[in-house]
Write a protein that holds these residues in place. Structure first.
Motif, mmCIF file in Angstrom:
data_model
loop_
_atom_site.group_PDB
_atom_site.id
_atom_site.type_symbol
_atom_site.label_atom_id
_atom_site.label_comp_id
_atom_site.label_asym_id
_atom_site.label_seq_id
_atom_site.Cartn_x
_atom_site.Cartn_y
_atom_site.Cartn_z
ATOM 1 N N ASN A 238 22.685 25.198 -10.152
ATOM 2 C CA ASN A 238 22.357 23.953 -10.862
ATOM 3 C C ASN A 238 21.695 22.924 -9.936
ATOM 4 N N ASP A 239 22.131 22.906 -8.661
ATOM 5 C CA ASP A 239 21.508 22.013 -7.671
ATOM 6 C C ASP A 239 20.032 22.378 -7.474
ATOM 7 N N VAL A 240 19.755 23.680 -7.466
ATOM 8 C CA VAL A 240 18.374 24.158 -7.314
ATOM 9 C C VAL A 240 17.536 23.697 -8.514
ATOM 10 N N GLN A 241 18.102 23.862 -9.719
ATOM 11 C CA GLN A 241 17.365 23.468 -10.938
ATOM 12 C C GLN A 241 17.097 21.962 -10.966
ATOM 13 N N GLU A 242 18.083 21.213 -10.480
ATOM 14 C CA GLU A 242 17.945 19.749 -10.430
ATOM 15 C C GLU A 242 16.803 19.351 -9.476
ATOM 16 N N LEU A 243 16.738 20.058 -8.340
ATOM 17 C CA LEU A 243 15.681 19.779 -7.364
ATOM 18 C C LEU A 243 14.304 20.107 -7.957
ATOM 19 N N TYR A 244 14.245 21.173 -8.759
ATOM 20 C CA TYR A 244 12.977 21.564 -9.387
ATOM 21 C C TYR A 244 12.425 20.456 -10.297
ATOM 22 N N GLN A 245 13.312 19.646 -10.862
ATOM 23 C CA GLN A 245 12.871 18.547 -11.728
ATOM 24 C C GLN A 245 12.000 17.548 -10.955
ATOM 25 N N LYS A 246 12.163 17.543 -9.622
ATOM 26 C CA LYS A 246 11.423 16.581 -8.777
ATOM 27 C C LYS A 246 10.180 17.208 -8.149
ATOM 28 N N CYS A 247 9.774 18.397 -8.656
ATOM 29 C CA CYS A 247 8.603 19.099 -8.088
ATOM 30 C C CYS A 247 8.696 19.190 -6.564
#
Length: 314
Positions: A238-247
Protein backbone atom coordinates in the motif's frame (compact mmCIF):
# COMPACT_ATOMS: atom_id res chain seq x y z
CA UNK A 1 8.96 -41.76 -21.07
CA UNK A 2 8.25 -38.07 -20.52
CA UNK A 3 10.93 -35.64 -21.85
CA UNK A 4 11.36 -33.93 -18.46
CA UNK A 5 11.50 -37.07 -16.33
CA UNK A 6 14.06 -38.40 -18.81
CA UNK A 7 16.15 -35.20 -18.87
CA UNK A 8 16.47 -35.04 -15.08
CA UNK A 9 16.07 -38.77 -14.28
CA UNK A 10 13.10 -38.14 -11.94
CA UNK A 11 9.78 -39.91 -11.36
CA UNK A 12 7.30 -37.06 -11.94
CA UNK A 13 7.62 -34.01 -14.24
CA UNK A 14 7.25 -31.65 -11.27
CA UNK A 15 9.99 -29.09 -10.61
CA UNK A 16 10.03 -27.02 -7.44
CA UNK A 17 10.68 -23.33 -8.10
CA UNK A 18 14.00 -22.11 -6.66
CA UNK A 19 12.35 -19.30 -4.69
CA UNK A 20 14.40 -16.88 -2.58
CA UNK A 21 14.00 -17.33 1.21
CA UNK A 22 11.84 -20.45 0.69
CA UNK A 23 14.08 -22.93 -1.08
CA UNK A 24 16.74 -24.23 1.26
CA UNK A 25 18.12 -27.77 1.20
CA UNK A 26 15.21 -29.14 3.30
CA UNK A 27 12.65 -28.17 0.66
CA UNK A 28 14.82 -29.19 -2.30
CA UNK A 29 15.69 -32.62 -0.85
CA UNK A 30 12.06 -33.26 0.18
CA UNK A 31 10.80 -32.57 -3.36
CA UNK A 32 13.50 -34.76 -4.88
CA UNK A 33 12.73 -37.56 -2.40
CA UNK A 34 9.03 -37.29 -3.32
CA UNK A 35 9.81 -37.91 -7.00
CA UNK A 36 10.09 -34.38 -8.39
CA UNK A 37 13.12 -32.15 -8.92
CA UNK A 38 14.07 -29.98 -5.96
CA UNK A 39 15.94 -26.72 -6.51
CA UNK A 40 18.02 -24.78 -3.99
CA UNK A 41 17.34 -21.04 -4.44
CA UNK A 42 20.79 -19.41 -4.65
CA UNK A 43 19.25 -15.93 -4.98
CA UNK A 44 19.02 -15.38 -1.23
CA UNK A 45 22.28 -17.08 -0.24
CA UNK A 46 25.83 -15.83 0.21
CA UNK A 47 28.25 -18.12 -1.68
CA UNK A 48 29.38 -20.06 1.39
CA UNK A 49 25.78 -20.50 2.59
CA UNK A 50 24.94 -21.94 -0.83
CA UNK A 51 27.86 -24.37 -0.54
CA UNK A 52 26.59 -25.51 2.84
CA UNK A 53 23.06 -26.07 1.48
CA UNK A 54 24.38 -28.07 -1.50
CA UNK A 55 26.43 -30.29 0.84
CA UNK A 56 23.46 -30.83 3.17
CA UNK A 57 21.17 -31.57 0.23
CA UNK A 58 23.56 -34.27 -1.01
CA UNK A 59 23.30 -35.93 2.40
CA UNK A 60 19.50 -35.55 2.58
CA UNK A 61 18.73 -37.14 -0.82
CA UNK A 62 20.31 -39.60 -3.23
CA UNK A 63 17.99 -38.32 -5.99
CA UNK A 64 18.78 -35.58 -8.54
CA UNK A 65 18.44 -31.96 -7.40
CA UNK A 66 19.53 -28.62 -8.85
CA UNK A 67 20.34 -25.01 -8.05
CA UNK A 68 18.43 -21.96 -9.30
CA UNK A 69 20.78 -19.02 -10.01
CA UNK A 70 19.48 -15.51 -10.81
CA UNK A 71 22.28 -14.01 -12.91
CA UNK A 72 21.97 -10.44 -11.69
CA UNK A 73 24.13 -10.93 -8.60
CA UNK A 74 27.63 -9.38 -8.31
CA UNK A 75 29.32 -12.56 -6.99
CA UNK A 76 27.98 -14.73 -9.82
CA UNK A 77 31.43 -16.13 -10.75
CA UNK A 78 31.96 -17.37 -7.20
CA UNK A 79 28.48 -18.96 -7.18
CA UNK A 80 29.11 -20.73 -10.50
CA UNK A 81 32.48 -21.99 -9.25
CA UNK A 82 30.86 -23.43 -6.10
CA UNK A 83 28.20 -25.22 -8.17
CA UNK A 84 30.95 -26.81 -10.28
CA UNK A 85 33.19 -27.65 -7.29
CA UNK A 86 30.30 -29.30 -5.43
CA UNK A 87 29.37 -31.43 -8.45
CA UNK A 88 25.87 -30.03 -8.99
CA UNK A 89 24.45 -31.66 -12.13
CA UNK A 90 21.46 -29.37 -12.86
CA UNK A 91 21.35 -25.55 -12.95
CA UNK A 92 18.35 -23.31 -13.64
CA UNK A 93 19.38 -19.79 -14.63
CA UNK A 94 17.14 -16.72 -14.63
CA UNK A 95 17.19 -12.90 -14.74
CA UNK A 96 19.89 -12.48 -17.36
CA UNK A 97 21.22 -13.47 -20.77
CA UNK A 98 21.46 -17.28 -21.11
CA UNK A 99 24.49 -16.89 -23.42
CA UNK A 100 26.60 -15.62 -20.51
CA UNK A 101 26.89 -18.89 -18.57
CA UNK A 102 25.31 -21.74 -20.57
CA UNK A 103 28.49 -22.80 -22.39
CA UNK A 104 30.58 -22.59 -19.19
CA UNK A 105 28.11 -24.90 -17.40
CA UNK A 106 27.57 -27.30 -20.32
CA UNK A 107 31.34 -27.77 -20.69
CA UNK A 108 31.32 -29.02 -17.08
CA UNK A 109 28.65 -31.61 -17.94
CA UNK A 110 25.83 -29.67 -16.25
CA UNK A 111 22.25 -29.74 -17.55
CA UNK A 112 21.11 -26.11 -18.02
CA UNK A 113 17.55 -24.75 -17.97
CA UNK A 114 16.69 -21.07 -18.41
CA UNK A 115 13.58 -19.27 -17.13
CA UNK A 116 11.81 -17.01 -19.67
CA UNK A 117 8.64 -14.92 -19.87
CA UNK A 118 8.21 -14.77 -23.65
CA UNK A 119 8.68 -16.84 -26.82
CA UNK A 120 11.37 -14.34 -27.97
CA UNK A 121 13.49 -15.11 -24.88
CA UNK A 122 12.69 -18.83 -25.19
CA UNK A 123 14.22 -18.80 -28.69
CA UNK A 124 17.28 -16.93 -27.42
CA UNK A 125 17.70 -19.54 -24.67
CA UNK A 126 17.42 -22.36 -27.22
CA UNK A 127 20.04 -20.64 -29.42
CA UNK A 128 22.30 -20.31 -26.37
CA UNK A 129 22.24 -24.11 -26.08
CA UNK A 130 20.13 -24.71 -22.96
CA UNK A 131 18.60 -28.16 -22.46
CA UNK A 132 15.09 -26.89 -21.64
CA UNK A 133 13.22 -23.70 -20.81
CA UNK A 134 10.78 -22.74 -18.09
CA UNK A 135 8.13 -20.43 -19.55
CA UNK A 136 6.67 -18.47 -16.63
CA UNK A 137 3.32 -16.73 -16.96
CA UNK A 138 2.10 -13.50 -15.39
CA UNK A 139 0.27 -15.37 -12.60
CA UNK A 140 3.57 -16.32 -10.97
CA UNK A 141 4.80 -14.91 -7.68
CA UNK A 142 8.07 -13.04 -7.23
CA UNK A 143 9.86 -11.43 -10.17
CA UNK A 144 7.90 -11.58 -13.35
CA UNK A 145 7.82 -10.70 -17.05
CA UNK A 146 6.97 -7.13 -18.02
CA UNK A 147 4.66 -8.28 -20.82
CA UNK A 148 1.98 -9.66 -18.49
CA UNK A 149 1.47 -12.71 -20.74
CA UNK A 150 -0.58 -15.34 -18.90
CA UNK A 151 0.44 -18.99 -18.70
CA UNK A 152 -2.61 -20.04 -20.74
CA UNK A 153 -1.37 -18.06 -23.76
CA UNK A 154 2.39 -18.19 -23.12
CA UNK A 155 2.79 -22.00 -23.14
CA UNK A 156 1.32 -22.67 -26.62
CA UNK A 157 3.14 -19.63 -28.06
CA UNK A 158 6.50 -20.86 -26.73
CA UNK A 159 5.71 -24.45 -27.80
CA UNK A 160 5.16 -23.23 -31.36
CA UNK A 161 8.64 -21.70 -31.49
CA UNK A 162 11.02 -24.12 -29.78
CA UNK A 163 12.16 -27.73 -30.21
CA UNK A 164 13.66 -28.30 -26.74
CA UNK A 165 11.62 -29.49 -23.72
CA UNK A 166 9.25 -26.95 -22.19
CA UNK A 167 8.38 -26.53 -18.51
CA UNK A 168 5.31 -24.43 -17.65
CA UNK A 169 5.28 -22.14 -14.61
CA UNK A 170 2.93 -19.55 -13.14
CA UNK A 171 -0.39 -20.42 -11.53
CA UNK A 172 0.20 -24.18 -11.20
CA UNK A 173 -0.41 -25.77 -7.81
CA UNK A 174 -2.79 -28.65 -8.52
CA UNK A 175 -2.94 -31.83 -10.58
CA UNK A 176 -5.60 -30.27 -12.82
CA UNK A 177 -3.38 -27.24 -13.41
CA UNK A 178 -0.52 -29.57 -14.27
CA UNK A 179 -2.65 -31.50 -16.78
CA UNK A 180 -3.94 -28.27 -18.34
CA UNK A 181 -0.36 -26.99 -18.83
CA UNK A 182 0.68 -30.27 -20.42
CA UNK A 183 -2.31 -30.29 -22.76
CA UNK A 184 -1.23 -26.80 -23.84
CA UNK A 185 2.16 -28.20 -24.82
CA UNK A 186 4.34 -28.29 -21.71
CA UNK A 187 6.41 -31.38 -20.95
CA UNK A 188 6.41 -30.67 -17.22
CA UNK A 189 5.58 -28.00 -14.65
CA UNK A 190 7.43 -25.79 -12.21
CA UNK A 191 5.57 -25.20 -8.95
CA UNK A 192 6.47 -22.34 -6.61
CA UNK A 193 3.70 -21.00 -4.34
CA UNK A 194 2.36 -24.46 -3.38
CA UNK A 195 5.82 -25.51 -2.15
CA UNK A 196 6.39 -22.16 -0.40
CA UNK A 197 3.45 -23.16 1.83
CA UNK A 198 4.96 -26.53 2.72
CA UNK A 199 6.28 -27.77 6.05
CA UNK A 200 9.82 -28.01 4.62
CA UNK A 201 9.91 -24.51 3.08
CA UNK A 202 12.48 -22.28 4.80
CA UNK A 203 10.01 -19.36 4.84
CA UNK A 204 8.76 -17.94 8.15
CA UNK A 205 5.54 -19.50 9.42
CA UNK A 206 3.85 -16.07 9.35
CA UNK A 207 4.45 -15.97 5.59
CA UNK A 208 3.17 -19.54 5.12
CA UNK A 209 -0.02 -18.63 7.00
CA UNK A 210 -0.38 -15.52 4.82
CA UNK A 211 -0.22 -17.67 1.66
CA UNK A 212 -3.01 -19.89 3.00
CA UNK A 213 -5.10 -16.83 3.91
CA UNK A 214 -4.57 -14.93 0.64
CA UNK A 215 -7.74 -14.91 -1.42
CA UNK A 216 -8.44 -14.34 -5.11
CA UNK A 217 -7.26 -10.83 -6.03
CA UNK A 218 -5.01 -10.62 -2.96
CA UNK A 219 -1.81 -10.16 -4.97
CA UNK A 220 -0.71 -7.67 -7.61
CA UNK A 221 2.25 -6.99 -9.89
CA UNK A 222 4.07 -3.77 -9.04
CA UNK A 223 7.44 -1.93 -9.17
CA UNK A 224 7.76 -2.42 -12.94
CA UNK A 225 10.28 0.43 -13.15
CA UNK A 226 12.72 -1.58 -11.01
CA UNK A 227 11.91 -5.28 -11.56
CA UNK A 228 8.26 -6.35 -11.84
CA UNK A 229 7.26 -8.32 -8.75
CA UNK A 230 3.98 -9.89 -7.63
CA UNK A 231 3.25 -9.10 -3.98
CA UNK A 232 0.60 -9.71 -1.36
CA UNK A 233 -1.34 -6.49 -0.69
CA UNK A 234 0.04 -5.62 2.75
CA UNK A 235 1.17 -2.31 4.32
CA UNK A 236 4.38 -2.16 2.28
CA UNK A 237 2.43 -2.78 -0.94
CA UNK A 238 0.00 0.00 0.00
CA UNK A 239 2.95 2.34 0.69
CA UNK A 240 4.21 1.64 -2.84
CA UNK A 241 0.78 2.41 -4.33
CA UNK A 242 0.58 5.62 -2.32
CA UNK A 243 3.98 6.71 -3.65
CA UNK A 244 2.80 6.00 -7.21
CA UNK A 245 0.07 8.63 -6.74
CA UNK A 246 2.89 11.22 -6.63
CA UNK A 247 4.48 10.08 -9.94
CA UNK A 248 7.75 9.07 -8.22
CA UNK A 249 11.17 8.92 -9.84
CA UNK A 250 12.98 5.59 -10.05
CA UNK A 251 15.27 6.82 -7.25
CA UNK A 252 12.29 7.44 -4.94
CA UNK A 253 11.00 3.92 -5.59
CA UNK A 254 14.45 2.48 -4.84
CA UNK A 255 14.57 4.51 -1.63
CA UNK A 256 11.18 3.19 -0.47
CA UNK A 257 12.12 -0.39 -1.35
CA UNK A 258 15.36 -0.12 0.63
CA UNK A 259 17.34 -3.26 1.32
CA UNK A 260 16.33 -6.78 2.35
CA UNK A 261 12.55 -6.23 2.07
CA UNK A 262 11.98 -9.78 0.79
CA UNK A 263 14.07 -11.26 3.62
CA UNK A 264 12.14 -9.16 6.14
CA UNK A 265 8.80 -10.44 4.86
CA UNK A 266 9.31 -14.04 3.80
CA UNK A 267 12.17 -15.15 6.04
CA UNK A 268 11.72 -13.00 9.15
CA UNK A 269 7.92 -12.92 9.02
CA UNK A 270 7.31 -9.14 9.08
CA UNK A 271 3.88 -9.07 7.44
CA UNK A 272 3.58 -5.27 7.54
CA UNK A 273 6.91 -3.92 6.25
CA UNK A 274 8.16 -6.97 4.37
CA UNK A 275 7.91 -7.85 0.69
CA UNK A 276 5.63 -10.89 0.46
CA UNK A 277 6.15 -12.49 -2.95
CA UNK A 278 3.55 -15.09 -3.92
CA UNK A 279 1.52 -16.14 -6.96
CA UNK A 280 -2.16 -15.65 -7.83
CA UNK A 281 -2.69 -19.38 -7.23
CA UNK A 282 -2.38 -18.74 -3.45
CA UNK A 283 -6.19 -18.35 -3.54
CA UNK A 284 -6.32 -22.15 -4.11
CA UNK A 285 -3.83 -23.06 -1.36
CA UNK A 286 -5.72 -23.80 1.86
CA UNK A 287 -3.27 -25.56 4.17
CA UNK A 288 0.42 -25.99 4.96
CA UNK A 289 1.33 -29.57 4.09
CA UNK A 290 4.44 -31.76 3.97
CA UNK A 291 6.02 -31.91 0.51
CA UNK A 292 5.37 -35.65 0.16
CA UNK A 293 1.63 -35.06 0.65
CA UNK A 294 1.61 -32.14 -1.84
CA UNK A 295 3.22 -34.25 -4.58
CA UNK A 296 0.97 -37.22 -3.75
CA UNK A 297 -2.18 -35.07 -3.98
CA UNK A 298 -1.05 -33.41 -7.21
CA UNK A 299 -0.37 -36.71 -8.92
CA UNK A 300 -3.66 -38.27 -7.70
CA UNK A 301 -5.63 -35.26 -9.00
CA UNK A 302 -3.65 -35.31 -12.26
CA UNK A 303 -4.58 -38.96 -12.88
CA UNK A 304 -8.25 -38.39 -12.00
CA UNK A 305 -8.43 -35.38 -14.32
CA UNK A 306 -6.75 -37.40 -17.08
CA UNK A 307 -9.46 -40.07 -16.85
CA UNK A 308 -12.22 -37.45 -16.81
CA UNK A 309 -10.76 -35.83 -19.91
CA UNK A 310 -11.10 -39.04 -21.91
CA UNK A 311 -14.85 -39.06 -21.24
CA UNK A 312 -15.52 -35.68 -22.91
CA UNK A 313 -17.99 -36.13 -25.77
CA UNK A 314 -19.69 -33.55 -27.95
Amino acid sequence: MNKITQLFNIKYPIIQGGMIWNSGYKLASAVSNAGGLGLIGAGSMYPEVLREHIQKCKKATDKPFGVNIPMLYPNIQEIMDIVVEEGVKIVFTSAGNPKTWTLFLKEKGITVVHVVSSSVFALKAQEAGVDAVVAEGFEAGGHNGREETTTLTLIPMVKEKIQIPLIAAGGIATGRGMLAAMILGADGVQVGSRFAASVESSAHNNFKETIVNTKEGGTQLTLKELAPVRLVKNKFFNDVQELYQKCPSKEELVQLLGRARAKKGMFEGDLEEGELEIGQISGLIHEILPVEKIVEEMMAEFRTAQKEKTTFEF
